[in-house]
Design an enzyme around this catalytic site. Structure first.
Site: not given
Ligand SMILES: Cc1cc2nc3c(=O)[nH]c(=O)nc-3n(C[C@H](O)[C@H](O)[C@H](O)COP(=O)(O)OP(=O)(O)OC[C@H]3O[C@@H](n4cnc5c(N)ncnc54)[C@H](O)[C@@H]3O)c2cc1C
Length: 665
Positions: A45, A337
């Site tokens: 986002g 994994r």
């Molecule tokens: C411990 C850990 C380590 C990881 N390491 C890696 C790595 O090394 N390499 C890799 O490729 N991936 C890794 N991953 C996976 C990766 O981090 C995630 O898949 C990725 O960061 C998700 O990004 P995103 O922007 O889709 O969601 P997120 O980063 O989860 O962001 C979600 C956003 O949505 C908002 N939100 C959610 N629901 C609502 C709502 N109802 N109203 C308003 N806002 C809302 C939150 O506030 C947040 O801003 C890891 C995951 C974990 C758990």
């Protein structure tokens, strides 16, 4: 409604270029007339909001944390993939595409994955230009390491903090636009419904988490980058706040939910220590580059380790079972994994686990310390046979590579992983399933888009390490900003969307009624009580191994738990104040519906693929057995109760890759 994936015609390698050349654009002056809501400011986002605003659209961005910097993305440790081939070890766009499709066990869409591999290289350039401090080698060039499921080194990293550094990059880009007034940032706002007007997504209803105020926000299109739903298991490596609410509300308003049962269980997490726990900690997959995974060969040694009468360091080399190296010589400790997790579970189920509960295996750095130490001694012209010296030099190298992870382990477990092997066990980590999207990342609701972990798109039945960051940033920086323009080009004369309509009235009323019902329920059990119960059902019956009987009983149990929840949940406090229990109640209510659909999806999928392992479908050697009849995406349409959801199938066609038995031997 029929599923239309809208994959462009033409050869695989030309699809994205041709598509970009043909789709409609919105000219710069008209972009000023268009509003876009972006819910979620993690890597997906955040990058989308920054890019859309840079293009000239008016963006309203929402997150439930106090700052975009606290999105769960910040937790990402290991790295981000890109087919740069800086190592000259044979990488290419095709190879990254191939590895991703194979890693996902041939359950992802070819065209999307190829595009992902294609734009992966742009991501690195973009982030370097933003100043993301990727690790560099001795000569100052960007360094790479390898991750599970790959035979090349294509993972860019910033120590064990890659997510944090990338998020700071995206956040800086967002901040520039916030400063220019092109992004209006709504921190501490939770989206609780989507508003559909004439079949199109035109707004959202939010709750201000500080004041409790319910607000209406309108736009010409809505983008969800709201992350994954791993916390349906209660215990997971995800941030405590990660939830499915935004995606689930979208589902209830017509967005199909795809492959909910595809969950990734990560092999290298710190084992569960007891019932008091609410969070599990990942030890990055990067550790498998140097750590060797083993359990004792002899059951009596395993028992002695379990009751702490024997130290692991005293077990002789020939009495150790490096089970991944034994079973998968080609990939060894770097198998994907799902494969590594099941192999660890198999050894632990057979009694060879190494902690008190028997649910842990060792991740051992002794060989790496020795190898690096000798190398350093040689480089420095010192004595390679001096064990103490080699040990000290080796530890320094390991510290340089993984220091913060080792420190984190020591803080949590209170053991020094430089001296004694780490203990690890699989834990829920990532959800490959999510909102169904077409090639343009548009959901089945026109004007509603889903990006990052919130959508189902690129990882099939199993995601390869370091590919989530790649996908989130590909979607946000390089894909959505093009494809959304095609849709918005019809909206340049629409004018602002009013929030004073019956659709907004109805959605707001829904939200208020739900909140009031929680506050007025006055039950006797906490929200966490139900969440924990749900998590236990999910882990025991929909976890690393699944079967028909367990899945059927999970469906019954979750449905009964949901009834109990609505009768007996206690939400203290009021609706018009900061009330974390109230926020949690809404999230758990949605998990209780998703959990049932998850089990239903797993039941219907009578095959094993990637993270979905059905015990009835396995080879003699205990490997996952796919079935050709299930080469499709399950896209579920909301139809009241989860049990009544309607299944739509998107057939997956492989024209550029041969579907073979998946082997890492
Ligand atoms: C411990 C850990 C380590 C990881 N390491 C890696 C790595 O090394 N390499 C890799 O490729 N991936 C890794 N991953 C996976 C990766 O981090 C995630 O898949 C990725 O960061 C998700 O990004 P995103 O922007 O889709 O969601 P997120 O980063 O989860 O962001 C979600 C956003 O949505 C908002 N939100 C959610 N629901 C609502 C709502 N109802 N109203 C308003 N806002 C809302 C939150 O506030 C947040 O801003 C890891 C995951 C974990 C758990």
């Amino acid at each position: 409604m029929a599923l239309k994936s809208n994959i462009p015609e033409g050869p695989l390698a030309d699809k994205w270029t041709n598509h970009k050349n043909k789709i409609n654009l919105v000219n710069p002056a008209n972009k000023r007339l268009i509003d876009i809501i972006v819910v979620g400011t993690g890597l997906a986002g955040g990058s989308a909001a920054a890019t859309l605003a840079e293009l000239g659209y008016n963006v309203k961005a929402f997150c439930f944390q106090d700052s975009p910097r606290r999105a769960h993305s910040i937790a990402a440790q290991g790295g981000i993939n890109a087919a740069k081939n800086y190592q000259g070890d044979g990488d290419s766009t095709y190879r990254l595409f191939y590895d991703t499709v194979k890693g996902g066990d041939y359950r992802s869409r070819e065209a999307n994955v190829y595009r992902l591999a294609e734009v992966s290289t742009n991501i690195i350039d973009q982030c370097v230009a933003q100043g993301v401090p990727f690790a560099r080698d001795y000569g100052g060039l960007l360094d790479n390491r390898s991750f599970g499921g790959d035979l090349v080194s294509r993972t860019f990293y910033a120590k064990g903090q890659t997510g944090q550094q990338l998020l700071l990059g995206a956040y800086s880009a967002m901040n520039r636009q916030i400063g220019r007034g092109k992004i209006k940032m709504y921190n501490r706002h939770e989206m609780l419904d989507i508003v559909i007007v004439d079949g199109k997504a035109r707004g959202i209803i939010t709750r201000n988490l500080i004041s409790g105020e319910i607000e209406r926000h309108s736009a010409h299109a809505v983008v969800l980058g709201t992350g994954g739903y791993g916390n349906v298991f209660y215990l997971s490596t995800n941030a405590m706040g990660s939830n499915v609410t935004a995606a689930w509300k979208a589902h209830k308003r017509g967005a199909y939910f795809a492959n909910p049962c595809y969950t990734q269980i990560h092999p290298t997490c710190i084992p569960v220590s007891g019932d008091h726990q609410s969070k599990l900690t990942l030890m990055s997959e990067s550790l498998r580059n140097d750590g060797r995974i083993w359990v004792p060969k002899k059951i009596e040694d395993a028992k002695a380790i379990q009751n702490k009468s024997l130290k692991p360091t005293l077990i002789k080399e020939e009495d150790r079972d490096y089970f991944l190296e034994r079973r998968y010589p080609a990939f060894g400790n770097l198998v994907p994994r799902d494969v590594a997790s099941r192999a660890a579970k198999e050894r632990c189920d057979a009694g060879f686990g190494v902690n008190a509960t028997g649910e842990a295996v060792f991740l051992d750095f002794a060989s790496a310390i020795k190898r690096y130490g000798k190398e350093q001694a040689y480089i420095k012209g010192l004595d390679e046979n001096d064990e103490n010296l080699v040990n000290t030099l080796g530890k320094e190298v390991v510290k340089g590579k993984y220091g913060n992870l080792f420190q984190m382990y020591e803080k949590i477990v209170d053991e020094n992983p430089y001296e004694t092997p780490m203990m690890i066990y699989p834990a829920v980590h990532y959800t490959m399933g999510g909102i169904w999207v077409d090639y343009n990342l548009q959901t089945s609701v026109p004007g509603l888009y889903a990006i990052g972990e919130a959508n189902f798109s690129d990882h099939g039945a199993n995601r390869l390490g370091a590919s989530a960051l790649m996908q989130g940033l590909a979607d946000g920086y390089f894909v959505l900003p093009y494809t959304i323009g095609n849709y918005l080009s019809d909206d340049i004369r629409t004018g602002p969307i009013s929030t004073d309509t019956k659709e907004f009235d109805e959605a707001e009323k829904n939200v208020r009624e739900k909140i009031d019902s929680f506050i007025n329920n006055k039950g006797n059990k906490s929200v966490d009580y139900f969440h924990k119960k749900l998590g236990k059902i999910m882990w025991n019956k929909c976890g690393m191994a699944r079967n028909k009987k367990d899945l059927e009983s999970a469906i019954e149990e979750i449905s009964a738990l949901r009834n109990d929840f609505y009768k007996n949940v206690l939400v203290p406090g009021s609706a018009d104040e900061f009330n974390e229990e109230l926020a949690k109640a809404g999230r758990v209510a949605d998990f209780l519906e998703l959990g049932e659909l998850f089990a239903k999806d797993a039941l219907v999928r009578e095959e094993s693929a990637g993270g979905h392992f059905r015990e009835e479908y396995q080879t003699k050697e205990g490997e996952a057995k796919r079935r050709k009849e299930f080469q499709f995406v399950s896209a579920w349409e909301f139809n009241g109760e989860p049990k009544d959801a309607i299944l739509h199938k998107e057939k997956l066609i492989y024209e550029n890759i041969e579907v073979k038995e998946r082997s890492y031997k």
